[in-house]
Design a protein around this motif. Structure first.
Motif, mmCIF file in Angstrom:
data_model
loop_
_atom_site.group_PDB
_atom_site.id
_atom_site.type_symbol
_atom_site.label_atom_id
_atom_site.label_comp_id
_atom_site.label_asym_id
_atom_site.label_seq_id
_atom_site.Cartn_x
_atom_site.Cartn_y
_atom_site.Cartn_z
ATOM 1 N N HIS A 197 39.009 36.413 40.541
ATOM 2 C CA HIS A 197 39.198 37.308 41.558
ATOM 3 C C HIS A 197 38.860 36.921 43.040
ATOM 4 C CE1 HIS A 197 34.279 35.662 40.941
ATOM 5 N NE2 HIS A 197 34.697 36.744 42.767
ATOM 6 N N ARG A 198 38.915 35.788 43.316
ATOM 7 C CA ARG A 198 39.254 35.329 44.933
ATOM 8 C C ARG A 198 40.857 34.803 45.285
ATOM 9 N NH1 ARG A 198 33.748 33.142 45.764
ATOM 10 N NH2 ARG A 198 32.424 33.225 43.561
ATOM 11 N N ARG A 247 45.020 35.397 45.113
ATOM 12 C CA ARG A 247 45.700 36.053 45.566
ATOM 13 C C ARG A 247 46.771 35.487 44.929
ATOM 14 N NH1 ARG A 247 44.833 38.130 50.341
ATOM 15 N NH2 ARG A 247 44.297 39.815 49.614
ATOM 16 N N ALA A 248 47.307 35.772 43.885
ATOM 17 C CA ALA A 248 49.131 35.007 43.369
ATOM 18 C C ALA A 248 50.419 34.748 43.985
ATOM 19 C CB ALA A 248 49.682 35.654 42.428
ATOM 20 N N ASP A 249 50.532 36.263 45.394
ATOM 21 C CA ASP A 249 51.503 35.945 46.027
ATOM 22 C C ASP A 249 51.009 36.788 46.940
ATOM 23 O OD1 ASP A 249 53.612 34.926 44.023
ATOM 24 O OD2 ASP A 249 53.107 36.945 42.751
ATOM 25 N N THR A 250 52.484 36.589 48.360
ATOM 26 C CA THR A 250 51.587 37.225 49.828
ATOM 27 C C THR A 250 51.883 38.729 48.871
ATOM 28 O OG1 THR A 250 52.769 35.277 50.970
ATOM 29 C CG2 THR A 250 52.403 37.157 51.705
ATOM 30 N N GLY A 251 50.649 39.427 49.646
ATOM 31 C CA GLY A 251 50.584 40.936 49.809
ATOM 32 C C GLY A 251 50.317 41.514 47.508
ATOM 33 N N ALA A 252 50.533 40.458 47.381
ATOM 34 C CA ALA A 252 49.267 40.798 45.519
ATOM 35 C C ALA A 252 48.390 41.087 45.857
ATOM 36 C CB ALA A 252 49.895 40.260 44.769
ATOM 37 N N GLU A 253 47.498 42.259 45.152
ATOM 38 C CA GLU A 253 45.483 41.879 44.961
ATOM 39 C C GLU A 253 45.491 40.674 44.633
ATOM 40 O OE1 GLU A 253 44.872 44.504 41.074
ATOM 41 O OE2 GLU A 253 45.144 45.430 43.422
ATOM 42 N N LEU A 254 43.864 41.018 45.511
ATOM 43 C CA LEU A 254 43.365 39.927 44.676
ATOM 44 C C LEU A 254 42.960 40.530 43.458
ATOM 45 C CD1 LEU A 254 40.695 39.568 47.425
ATOM 46 C CD2 LEU A 254 42.022 37.512 46.706
ATOM 47 N N GLY A 293 43.860 39.370 40.621
ATOM 48 C CA GLY A 293 44.639 40.570 39.314
ATOM 49 C C GLY A 293 45.406 39.869 38.427
ATOM 50 N N GLU A 294 46.694 40.307 37.578
ATOM 51 C CA GLU A 294 46.445 39.521 36.795
ATOM 52 C C GLU A 294 47.232 38.017 36.413
ATOM 53 O OE1 GLU A 294 48.762 41.540 33.529
ATOM 54 O OE2 GLU A 294 47.073 43.548 33.172
ATOM 55 N N ASP A 295 48.302 38.570 37.733
ATOM 56 C CA ASP A 295 48.560 36.998 37.962
ATOM 57 C C ASP A 295 47.163 35.554 38.462
ATOM 58 O OD1 ASP A 295 51.091 37.448 37.575
ATOM 59 O OD2 ASP A 295 51.717 38.383 39.224
ATOM 60 N N ALA A 296 46.160 35.709 38.919
ATOM 61 C CA ALA A 296 45.594 35.419 39.194
ATOM 62 C C ALA A 296 44.581 34.611 38.278
ATOM 63 C CB ALA A 296 44.526 36.274 40.614
ATOM 64 N N THR A 297 44.616 35.207 37.379
ATOM 65 C CA THR A 297 44.204 35.329 35.543
ATOM 66 C C THR A 297 44.386 33.683 34.986
ATOM 67 O OG1 THR A 297 42.634 36.716 35.224
ATOM 68 C CG2 THR A 297 43.153 35.680 33.588
ATOM 69 N N ARG A 298 46.352 33.565 35.299
ATOM 70 C CA ARG A 298 46.423 33.152 34.740
ATOM 71 C C ARG A 298 47.038 31.991 35.754
ATOM 72 N NH1 ARG A 298 48.775 29.881 31.270
ATOM 73 N NH2 ARG A 298 50.673 29.753 31.475
ATOM 74 N N ILE A 299 46.577 31.685 37.039
ATOM 75 C CA ILE A 299 46.983 31.004 37.571
ATOM 76 C C ILE A 299 45.556 29.982 37.286
ATOM 77 C CG2 ILE A 299 46.490 29.692 40.435
ATOM 78 C CD1 ILE A 299 48.384 32.131 41.338
ATOM 79 N N VAL A 300 44.053 30.338 36.876
ATOM 80 C CA VAL A 300 43.034 30.194 36.328
ATOM 81 C C VAL A 300 43.382 29.330 35.352
ATOM 82 C CG1 VAL A 300 40.525 29.965 35.787
ATOM 83 C CG2 VAL A 300 41.836 31.001 37.322
ATOM 84 N N GLU A 301 43.637 29.888 34.242
ATOM 85 C CA GLU A 301 44.277 29.434 33.149
ATOM 86 C C GLU A 301 45.420 28.154 33.378
ATOM 87 O OE1 GLU A 301 45.865 32.706 31.074
ATOM 88 O OE2 GLU A 301 44.313 33.429 30.185
ATOM 89 N N ARG A 302 46.062 28.136 33.963
ATOM 90 C CA ARG A 302 46.689 26.789 34.343
ATOM 91 C C ARG A 302 46.453 25.699 34.546
ATOM 92 N NH1 ARG A 302 51.388 29.545 37.985
ATOM 93 N NH2 ARG A 302 51.850 27.040 37.535
ATOM 94 N N ALA A 303 45.173 26.436 35.898
ATOM 95 C CA ALA A 303 44.344 25.447 36.639
ATOM 96 C C ALA A 303 43.825 24.148 35.186
ATOM 97 C CB ALA A 303 43.332 25.859 37.592
#
Length: 331
Positions: A300-301, A303-310, A312-322
């Motif tokens: 929840h902290r 923001r995957a892309d500029t303009g995206a909301e904090l 979101g689904e992409d943020a969850t994916r970033i944590v998984e990739r990390a």
């Protein structure tokens, strides 16, 4: 059922309280989890997440559809620890003073008396927090970070423990305000309850046909024991390799997102990992504790892309990739 008797906490040489033994802290969490489970059916994992946050001295953000038990979770937690419960119903016309309190003229005494707002509680429910404008939302920032509020230049200390459970409606997007990133960052975890399955819903219906079980919640511990359990958590060992692993995880998110995890987020992750270790009966953190807590603490902290909301689904994916990319054994 009555609260277990515990030895009174006393100041130690460092100015804190005596910690409970790890096994007693773990047993405390198990009692509270079982007690809350009599009210919130089939959501033991979310109740556990809430208790992890409580032990880690953080705050919880719940985002879900209406009517799934967010308010009941907060009320049952407060009742289980014999703590004070306050509710803040956020609305567009709510003022910061409606949250923190205000000074009221006492003509007889010839001065002002401070009238505490609903933020003065052990468990504070901020219901539909995103319905209030940012100015009102920001009234919680000092409280959540420092355990105090400042009104007319005078600082007032909040109760200890002080635990905010804020809710957001996940379906209505009209007449709501996005939470500022600075406020989102103050929530240790963001979780969802979700709908019950068919058997759980049958159980819920059977429990509430007369009166709601939250009305019958009795304490199974008290705030003194909880403070001691929080001190136990704070003293759980975090070896240098574990701290390095957390630092590399949050650093990875900063390199692969428009907005990565802040240092505050890294601290929250390590504290929640300490609480997870206590729940497993250990006085030391292992990398698996960090992995278990990372999704609900970090996503929840981000923001995957500029303009995206904090968050979101992409943020969850970033944590998984990390988690996939960062080796806890690497130096």
């Amino acid at each position: 059922m009555t609260a277990d008797r515990v030895a009174p906490a006393r100041d130690d040489v460092s100015g804190g309280v005596d910690p409970l033994p790890v096994e007693e802290a773990r047993a405390l969490v198990e009692r509270v989890t079982e007690n809350v489970g009599r009210v919130v059916v089939g959501k033991a994992d979310v109740v556990e997440d809430a208790l992890v946050v409580l032990l880690a001295r953080g705050h919880l953000l719940l985002e879900d559809v209406p009517g799934v038990g967010k308010t009941m979770l907060a009320r049952a937690l407060a009742g289980s620890i014999n703590g004070t419960f306050s509710r803040l119903q956020f609305t567009p016309d709510l003022l910061p003073s409606d949250v923190t309190g205000t000074n009221v003229l006492d003509e007889a005494a010839g001065g002002f008396d401070f009238q505490p707002g609903p933020v003065f509680g052990n468990v504070v429910l901020g219901d539909e927090i995103n319905r209030a404008p940012p100015k009102t939302q920001s009234a919680l920032l000092e409280a959540m970070e420092e355990g105090q509020v400042t009104v007319d230049g005078e600082t007032h200390t909040l109760p200890d423990p002080f635990f905010v459970v804020a809710t957001q409606n996940a379906v209505e997007r009209d007449r709501v305000y996005d939470l500022p990133a600075a406020e989102v960052d103050r929530f240790a975890k963001k979780c969802t309850l979700g709908y019950p399955d068919i058997e759980e819903e049958i159980e819920v219906l059977g429990r509430v046909v007369g009166h709601h079980p939250v009305e019958d919640v009795e304490p199974v511990t008290d705030v003194t024991a909880l403070r001691r359990a929080r001190e136990t958590t704070a003293r759980v060992d975090t070896a240098e390799p574990v701290r390095r692993y957390v630092a590399r995880l949050v650093g990875w998110t900063r390199e692969h997102a428009a907005l990565g995890v802040s240092p505050r987020g890294g601290i929250a992750l390590l504290r929640c990992a300490q609480a997870r270790a206590v729940l497993d009966g250990r006085d030391y953190v292992v990398p698996d504790d960090v992995k278990r807590e990372a999704p609900s603490v970090l996503a929840h902290r981000i923001r995957a892309d500029t303009g995206a909301e904090l968050g979101g689904e992409d943020a969850t994916r970033i944590v998984e990739r990390a988690l996939d990319s960062v080796d806890p054994e690497a130096t």
